[in-house]
Structure formats: structure tokens, C-alpha cells
Design a protein around this motif. Structure first.
Motif, PDB file in Angstrom:
ATOM      1  N   GLN A  95       7.023  18.208 -32.022  1.00  0.00           N
ATOM      2  CA  GLN A  95       7.226  16.818 -31.600  1.00  0.00           C
ATOM      3  C   GLN A  95       8.437  16.685 -30.676  1.00  0.00           C
ATOM      4  O   GLN A  95       8.375  16.020 -29.638  1.00  0.00           O
ATOM      5  N   GLN A  96       9.529  17.333 -31.040  1.00  0.00           N
ATOM      6  CA  GLN A  96      10.736  17.270 -30.221  1.00  0.00           C
ATOM      7  C   GLN A  96      10.556  18.021 -28.901  1.00  0.00           C
ATOM      8  O   GLN A  96      11.098  17.631 -27.865  1.00  0.00           O
ATOM      9  N   LYS A  97       9.764  19.076 -28.925  1.00  0.00           N
ATOM     10  CA  LYS A  97       9.527  19.850 -27.706  1.00  0.00           C
ATOM     11  C   LYS A  97       8.836  19.009 -26.648  1.00  0.00           C
ATOM     12  O   LYS A  97       9.139  19.111 -25.451  1.00  0.00           O
ATOM     13  N   LYS A  98       7.915  18.148 -27.064  1.00  0.00           N
ATOM     14  CA  LYS A  98       7.208  17.279 -26.115  1.00  0.00           C
ATOM     15  C   LYS A  98       8.171  16.331 -25.392  1.00  0.00           C
ATOM     16  O   LYS A  98       7.920  15.919 -24.262  1.00  0.00           O
ATOM     17  N   ILE A  99       9.290  16.019 -26.049  1.00  0.00           N
ATOM     18  CA  ILE A  99      10.246  15.071 -25.477  1.00  0.00           C
ATOM     19  C   ILE A  99      11.251  15.750 -24.556  1.00  0.00           C
ATOM     20  O   ILE A  99      11.538  15.252 -23.453  1.00  0.00           O
ATOM     21  N   TRP A 100      11.779  16.884 -24.955  1.00  0.00           N
ATOM     22  CA  TRP A 100      12.934  17.473 -24.278  1.00  0.00           C
ATOM     23  C   TRP A 100      12.637  18.750 -23.489  1.00  0.00           C
ATOM     24  O   TRP A 100      13.521  19.268 -22.820  1.00  0.00           O
ATOM     25  N   GLN A 104      21.786  15.522 -29.207  1.00  0.00           N
ATOM     26  CA  GLN A 104      21.849  14.309 -30.023  1.00  0.00           C
ATOM     27  C   GLN A 104      20.900  14.355 -31.223  1.00  0.00           C
ATOM     28  O   GLN A 104      20.906  13.433 -32.047  1.00  0.00           O
ATOM     29  N   GLN A 105      20.097  15.430 -31.327  1.00  0.00           N
ATOM     30  CA  GLN A 105      19.120  15.520 -32.402  1.00  0.00           C
ATOM     31  C   GLN A 105      19.689  16.260 -33.609  1.00  0.00           C
ATOM     32  O   GLN A 105      20.639  17.026 -33.500  1.00  0.00           O
ATOM     33  N   LEU A 106      19.071  15.996 -34.769  1.00  0.00           N
ATOM     34  CA  LEU A 106      19.442  16.745 -35.967  1.00  0.00           C
ATOM     35  C   LEU A 106      19.086  18.214 -35.767  1.00  0.00           C
ATOM     36  O   LEU A 106      18.036  18.544 -35.223  1.00  0.00           O
ATOM     37  N   GLU A 107      19.972  19.096 -36.202  1.00  0.00           N
ATOM     38  CA  GLU A 107      19.739  20.540 -36.116  1.00  0.00           C
ATOM     39  C   GLU A 107      19.365  20.960 -34.696  1.00  0.00           C
ATOM     40  O   GLU A 107      18.373  21.649 -34.455  1.00  0.00           O
ATOM     41  N   ALA A 108      20.211  20.554 -33.750  1.00  0.00           N
ATOM     42  CA  ALA A 108      19.941  20.830 -32.334  1.00  0.00           C
ATOM     43  C   ALA A 108      19.835  22.327 -32.048  1.00  0.00           C
ATOM     44  O   ALA A 108      18.980  22.755 -31.266  1.00  0.00           O
TER      45      ALA A 108
END
Length: 319
Positions: A233-238, A255-259
Motif C-alpha cells: 500500500q505504501q509502495k503505491k504512494i511513494w 514521515q511514515q511509521l517504520e520508514a
């Protein structure tokens, strides 16, 4: 037990009966049982045996045993001879790692040449527990705690549903012989130390250790699925691939948890050491990182001013 394996094969879609399957056979109990069960289930088996020349006459004994077994069971057989010691020295590897590289490289070469559907190996439930502990001792993330997969590329493991004692009982019941690798009884290698030293100690602490571990592995797999869903999910954003390069918005990732975990999962295919992830994540603009797999550059986005990690993949782009 044959039906248990047949059900497992069907459940995980490991094999079909229409194409040949390569069966790795050392002559030991596990691989002999695997071969016998697959033959009984009407799979077209072609046996592969590796002689690593590490145990002198015992290595020759194993080769002769497998040869005679294949003649008795009417199985085609391919044998490879390796100078494992020399390979390990040249490539600066442990004997365990050298043997594994030699074995699986040859397996894949034979599979491609024969257009076989898969390479069946004889790992079972006890091996799976040992692998989990091995990863834990060496250091691992959640994926390393889930054990071996029933199918990994062309490698299939039809016996993961069985315990070692079940396999030994099967061979005894059907009066099927096998050979014993004397090195498996020693504690020279890490896996053997886990098998002969660590697991007995854990069983002293909890006599049900081997019974609860499969449930633990299933729990780890469930946690991994949730973990990987968040990573995706995070990969699709960043994360973006454009014009043959990878662009990661480090400003957003920070800025994300466990960056650091997010970044590691996205770029671990480039063989980046986990200790380097924090350095990359917090590097200044203009900083470069490079290894034989990739080139990395930290750059400022001209549009929004975000800090970007730009990756050139040297695995496919050799320029």
C-alpha cells in the motif's frame, strides 16, 4: 501417508501428472521416501544426484546406492560431480553455501534442458522448524520466521506436511533402505548444531516445542501477509518506476511509521545491507551510493522540492 502428500500437492498446486518432475535424491531417508511416494502417485520422475566429494568413500557409496535404487525402481538418473572445496575457496563461501549454490544451479540447468515442470526436494516439517531457528539465530525479519514455502519458483517441497518420524516409519513399514550421511550426525555445520543441540534444549524447556512450532509458523505467515499488504500500500504512494529508473519520495517515506523497514523492503533486491538503509533514508541531497547491482542518487524534486532517491538498476542496465 501417500494420500496426505497427494492432498498437500493438490492443495498447493505443486505438480501435475502430465509433465516430468526432477527429484533431488541424496540417498538419505527423506529423499528416498520422496521418490518412492511420487512414483506411487504416478508422477514421471527423473532423479538428480549430486556428488560433492566431501566425504571420501562415503560419497561414492551414496552415488552407488542411488544408482542401484534407480535401476531397481526404473527411474532415469543424472549425476553431477563437484569439487566443492575448491568452489568454496575460490568464491570465499562456507562449504554449506557452496554446496547449495552448486546444487541448485545444476538443478535449474537440467530443468531448463528437460523442460521439466519442477524440482522436488525432500524438506519436511522438522527441516522447516530448523530453518526458522537458523534464520532467527543469524538475524531476520518476519519473512525469515515463516519457514520454507511449499513452492518457490520451480522448487517444490511435497513433504513439508510430514514429520521426520513419519518418514522413517514409512520406510521401515515398506522395508525401503537408505544411506546415512555421517556428517549429519556431527555438529560441524550450523544446521546440525541447531538440530542436535539447540532443539533438544528447547524441548527441555517445553516438551511440546516441536508440536507448537508449526502453529507458530502459521501465525508468523499470517502476520507476514498483513505486513506485506502494508508494504504494498505504501509502495503505491511513494514508489514510482519511470524511464527505466526507480524514484522513491524520501520526504514522504520519512514521515511514515517504520520508514526504514519500508525502504528496506523496496530496495532489498539490490543487496543493500540493512545497516545502510538509515544512511540512505537520511542522506543529504547530492549523496550517491553504488554497488554492483545499482547506482543511487539523492536529488531534490524541481516541482515540490521533495527529496528523491533515484535508482538505476545495474542488473538489467549494464551501461
Amino acid at each position: 501417508m501417500r494420500q496426505q502428500v497427494a492432498t498437500y500437492i493438490e492443495q498447493h498446486q505443486l505438480l501435475n501428472t502430465h509433465q516430468p518432475v526432477l527429484v533431488a535424491c541424496s540417498g538419505g531417508a527423506d529423499s528416498v521416501a520422496l521418490l518412492r511416494i511420487l512414483l506411487d502417485l504416478n508422477y514421471c520422475c527423473h532423479v538428480l544426484h549430486c556428488n560433492f566429494h566431501l566425504r571420501g568413500e562415503e560419497s561414492q557409496r551414496d552415488e552407488q546406492f542411488v544408482t542401484q535404487l534407480c535401476e531397481q525402481w526404473h527411474c532415469p538418473l543424472s549425476i553431477a560431480h563437484f569439487d566443492t572445496q575448491q568452489y568454496a575457496q575460490v568464491h570465499k563461501l562456507s562449504i554449506e553455501t557452496a554446496a547449495r549454490e552448486l546444487r541448485y544451479t545444476w538443478f535449474e540447468q537440467v530443468r531448463e534442458g528437460m523442460q521439466a515442470q519442477a524440482i522436488a526436494v525432500a524438506h519436511h516439517e522438522d527441516d522447516n522448524i530448523e530453518t526458522c531457528l537458523l534464520h532467527f539465530v543469524r538475524g531476520t525479519g518476519i519473512q525469515g520466521l515463516t519457514g520454507m514455502k511449499p513452492k518457490n519458483g520451480y522448487i517444490v517441497r511435497p513433504l513439508l506436511c510430514l514429520k521426520r518420524k513419519d518418514i522413517e516409519q514409512f520406510l521401515l513399514q515398506h522395508q525401503i533402505g537408505y544411506v546415512t550421511d555421517s556428517s549429519n550426525l556431527q555438529t560441524l555445520y550450523t544446521r546440525n548444531k541447531i538440530r542436535h543441540c539447540l532443539i533438544p534444549m528447547l524441548q527441555e524447556l517445553n516438551p511440546s516445542f516441536l508440536q507448537i512450532m508449526p502453529t507458530n509458523l502459521q501465525n508468523f505467515k499470517a502476520a507476514e501477509r498483513i505486513y506485506m499488504r502494508y508494504i504494498a500500500q505504501q509502495k503505491k504512494i511513494w514508489y514510482q518506476e519511470k524511464e527505466g529508473k526507480i524514484y522513491i519520495n524520501l520526504t514522504g517515506v520519512q514521515q511514515q511509521l517504520e520508514a526504514e523497514t519500508l525502504l528496506f523492503e523496496w530496495i532489498k533486491g539490490f543487496k543493500i545491507h540493512p545497516a545502510e538503509i538509515g544512511k540512505i533514508l537520511h542522506a543529504q541531497t547530492g549523496k550517491q551510493f553504488e554497488n554492483k547491482y545499482c547506482k543511487m542518487l539523492i536529488k531534490r524534486s524541481p516541482v515540490k522540492g521533495n527529496k528523491l532517491l533515484i535508482i538505476e538498476d545495474l542488473r538489467t542496465n549494464k551501461s
